[in-house]
Design an enzyme around this catalytic site. Sequence first.
Site, mmCIF file in Angstrom:
data_model
loop_
_atom_site.group_PDB
_atom_site.id
_atom_site.type_symbol
_atom_site.label_atom_id
_atom_site.label_comp_id
_atom_site.label_asym_id
_atom_site.label_seq_id
_atom_site.Cartn_x
_atom_site.Cartn_y
_atom_site.Cartn_z
ATOM 1 N N GLU A 61 9.804 -3.988 9.883
ATOM 2 C CA GLU A 61 10.051 -2.784 9.131
ATOM 3 C C GLU A 61 10.804 -1.949 10.246
ATOM 4 O OE1 GLU A 61 7.194 -0.828 6.901
ATOM 5 O OE2 GLU A 61 8.274 1.101 6.940
ATOM 6 N N GLU A 116 -1.007 -5.463 8.927
ATOM 7 C CA GLU A 116 0.008 -4.841 9.812
ATOM 8 C C GLU A 116 -0.366 -5.055 11.171
ATOM 9 O OE1 GLU A 116 0.612 -0.818 9.239
ATOM 10 O OE2 GLU A 116 1.369 -1.174 7.107
ATOM 11 N N ASP A 146 0.906 -1.108 0.070
ATOM 12 C CA ASP A 146 0.076 -0.045 -0.089
ATOM 13 C C ASP A 146 0.913 1.232 -0.080
ATOM 14 O OD1 ASP A 146 0.778 -0.174 2.465
ATOM 15 O OD2 ASP A 146 -1.268 -0.170 3.618
ATOM 16 N N SER A 147 2.410 0.946 -0.187
ATOM 17 C CA SER A 147 3.053 2.318 -0.319
ATOM 18 C C SER A 147 2.741 2.897 -1.548
ATOM 19 C CB SER A 147 4.619 1.889 -0.191
ATOM 20 O OG SER A 147 4.814 0.670 -1.137
ATOM 21 N N ASP A 200 -1.125 -6.323 0.028
ATOM 22 C CA ASP A 200 -1.240 -5.507 1.252
ATOM 23 C C ASP A 200 -3.083 -5.701 1.462
ATOM 24 O OD1 ASP A 200 0.764 -5.035 2.774
ATOM 25 O OD2 ASP A 200 1.217 -3.388 1.761
ATOM 26 N N LYS A 236 -1.033 -9.518 3.041
ATOM 27 C CA LYS A 236 -0.226 -9.070 4.318
ATOM 28 C C LYS A 236 -1.032 -8.011 5.046
ATOM 29 C CE LYS A 236 3.285 -5.755 3.714
ATOM 30 N NZ LYS A 236 2.764 -4.560 4.374
HETATM 31 O O1 KIV Z 1 3.630 -1.061 1.649
HETATM 32 C C1 KIV Z 1 4.630 -1.616 1.280
HETATM 33 O O2 KIV Z 1 5.454 -1.348 0.480
HETATM 34 C C2 KIV Z 1 5.315 -2.196 2.558
HETATM 35 C C3 KIV Z 1 6.674 -2.396 2.583
HETATM 36 C C4 KIV Z 1 7.532 -1.038 3.035
HETATM 37 C C5 KIV Z 1 7.122 -3.623 3.599
HETATM 38 O O3 KIV Z 1 4.483 -2.588 3.333
#
Ligand code: KIV
Length: 266
Positions: free
Chosen positions: A184, A119, A49-50, A88, A117
Amino acid sequence: MAVDEKAVSILDLLAMKQMGEKISCLTAYDASFSQLIDQAGVDVMLVGDSLGMVIQGKITTVSVSVDEMVYHTQCVANARKRAFVIADLPFLSYGTAEMAMKNAAKLMQSAGAQMIKLEGAHLNIIKYLVEFGVPVCAHLGLLPQSINQLGTYKVQGKTRQDAEKIAEDAVKVEQAGASLLILECIPADLAAEISKSLSIPVIGIGAGIYCDGQVLVLYDMLGISLGKRPKFSHNFMQTANNIPSAIQQYHQAVKLSKFPTAQHSY
Ligand code: KIV
């Protein structure tokens, strides 16, 4: 260097940990980069989600929607041949087990992710997803989706109490059934201890050299992100003539334990 054509599975990632082979991972958001990353032999692509920050230009990941994650995961999965694809679950899309399941279904069934994934140590959500056959990657340490609680992006686990909490949560997410863990922005010695104590692969970003693998945000390692590049990243374009070569250099540096160095670690 010749790349093994066989698609990477969850079992291959586990075997890499057991054999001491480092796992390379990069974020990906579209088909063209997916193809380049795949061809370079990188083991895992994370549709992070970056993308809210590096693709959409937002200052946090908080606004990213499930539909946006589905769209970018489809783009990446369409071009993927070999690398394992993780997507994510974005902010507030896994508040209940039912929501998590519904959104994991979109990412896996409609978009083509092979693992999702999330968090934080949300043990009941992890257990629920795993019980229904959804492979889960947990994410501990700095949790960017919680930026409005944290106030700033900073290294986590620096006090003894915080370090113990992260180490305990790592054991708990493994026990809940997570197949992979991303750590992280935590001190390298804490990440080393966690990687050693868990059976599942631990992939670090700003977590030192002793993790079982490494992940970077693609646009950081190509030196094209908006704003300041984090200390834990490295611009591989500085020593490469083109993008495929920069990705290849990153992959090799991870495999040979040449990245990250002390200068990228806490
Ligand atoms: O969203 C993302 O790119 C991430 C990485 C920084 C691990 O979660």
